[in-house]
Design a protein around this motif. Structure first.
Motif, PDB file in Angstrom:
ATOM      1  N   ARG A  14     -13.326 -14.704  -1.324  1.00 30.84           N
ATOM      2  CA  ARG A  14     -12.883 -13.735  -0.327  1.00 30.84           C
ATOM      3  C   ARG A  14     -13.229 -12.333  -0.807  1.00 30.84           C
ATOM      4  NH1 ARG A  14      -8.382 -10.537   0.434  1.00 30.84           N
ATOM      5  NH2 ARG A  14      -7.747 -10.159   2.588  1.00 30.84           N
ATOM      6  N   SER A  17     -11.481  -7.134   3.211  1.00 30.00           N
ATOM      7  CA  SER A  17     -10.099  -7.077   3.662  1.00 30.00           C
ATOM      8  C   SER A  17     -10.041  -6.978   5.179  1.00 30.00           C
ATOM      9  CB  SER A  17      -9.397  -5.855   3.050  1.00 30.00           C
ATOM     10  OG  SER A  17      -9.790  -4.678   3.732  1.00 30.00           O
ATOM     11  N   ASN A  20     -11.578  -3.837   6.687  1.00 25.45           N
ATOM     12  CA  ASN A  20     -13.010  -3.553   6.581  1.00 25.45           C
ATOM     13  C   ASN A  20     -13.500  -2.871   7.850  1.00 25.45           C
ATOM     14  OD1 ASN A  20     -15.930  -4.772   7.361  1.00 25.45           O
ATOM     15  ND2 ASN A  20     -15.798  -4.292   5.189  1.00 25.45           N
ATOM     16  N   ASP A  97     -12.893   0.934   3.208  1.00 32.65           N
ATOM     17  CA  ASP A  97     -11.697   0.734   4.028  1.00 32.65           C
ATOM     18  C   ASP A  97     -10.906   2.034   4.199  1.00 32.65           C
ATOM     19  OD1 ASP A  97     -12.510  -1.850   3.829  1.00 32.65           O
ATOM     20  OD2 ASP A  97     -10.717  -2.599   2.831  1.00 32.65           O
TER      21      ASP A  97
END
Length: 278
Positions: A14, A17, A20, A97
């Motif tokens: 992963r 987030s 993103n 982000d």
């Protein structure tokens, strides 16, 4: 294999987030490249297009985003078992982000994806117009961003109607491109392709094909406005992208095309990929 900001990671890990910005706002650019024999085909053209696009979108270009460093990052991401095969590479760049429409920062992350490439050009290739929505002309339409909803919907339409691709139109109902590449129309000794002012992608292969045609005394190239009627009246039609190269179109509605010039240009393109000279 994936490369996230210079670190190789498994494709099961992963990475992104829920914040993103490429996911939430389409605040991302990408380059799709063909890689053969340890070489990124037309890498300089991909790189300079990416840099120009980042500047236009006011993304902060990291100091280590040099031509040489990014190429090294791409090549080191190639899985060992595919070193001697042809691969598809995708380099995505997105703002870090944070923020809503106004980003918290203009600094960027990057993600490189590499996969084995198996391209099979189709002998029969059918296209038609997609008229539900328009590809609006303007400079933003010339960038390779994550906002590809029009191409997605048009691709679904093509699948529903047993087509291989769809021609996208702008708000003036002029031909722009197809869902996954640029389009060229041949009539006599003239080869036309939509001008960038029509809203078409500033394609790397588009640029290379124009160079090949300009070096050939038998044909003239025009970057201009093209009406859908001109497709119907053309002798040949072909589409281009960095992965397939040249795909000849054989059918548009009830019209059937020959592929003579398309085949010759494909041979010239293969030479250009190997030698770097048109």
């Amino acid at each position: 294999m994936l490369n996230f900001n210079g670190t190789l990671v498994s494709d099961t890990e992963r990475l992104l987030s829920v914040n993103n910005r490429g996911f939430k706002f389409g605040d991302a650019l990408f380059e799709t490249m063909k890689i053969a024999n340890g070489k990124v085909i037309f890498w300089e053209d991909h790189y300079f297009r990416l840099m120009a696009s980042m500047r236009m979108l006011r993304m902060k270009i990291p100091m280590d985003f040099t031509l040489e460093n990014l190429e090294k990052e791409i090549l080191k991401t190639i899985p060992p078992e595919t070193t001697n095969t042809t691969c598809r590479g995708r380099l995505s760049v997105f703002r870090k982000d944070g923020g809503l429409y106004t980003p918290a920062t203009n600094e960027v992350d990057f993600l490189i994806e590499i996969s084995e490439l198996k391209v099979e050009k189709k002998e029969a290739y059918r296209i038609d117009l997609f008229k539900d929505f328009y590809n609006y002309s303007g400079l933003l339409s010339t960038l390779k961003t994550n906002n590809k909803m029009l191409s997605t919907v048009a691709s679904v339409y093509a699948e529903e109607n047993d087509l291989d691709n769809c021609v996208l139109l702008n708000e003036r109902k002029g031909v722009v491109e197809v869902t996954n590449g640029n389009i060229f129309v041949i009539k006599g000794n003239t080869i036309k392709t939509p001008a960038l002012t029509e809203g078409c992608l500033k394609g790397v292969l588009r640029k290379k094909i124009i160079e090949i045609i300009e070096s050939n005394d038998l044909f003239t190239i025009e970057e201009t406005v093209i009406s859908p009627f001109e497709i119907q009246k053309a002798d040949e039609v072909f589409i281009t992208n960095a992965i397939v190269g040249i795909q000849a179109v054989t059918n548009y509605r009830k019209k059937t095309f020959v592929t003579d010039v398309s085949d010759k240009l494909s041979k010239s393109l293969r030479i250009l990929e190997i030698t770097g000279k048109a």
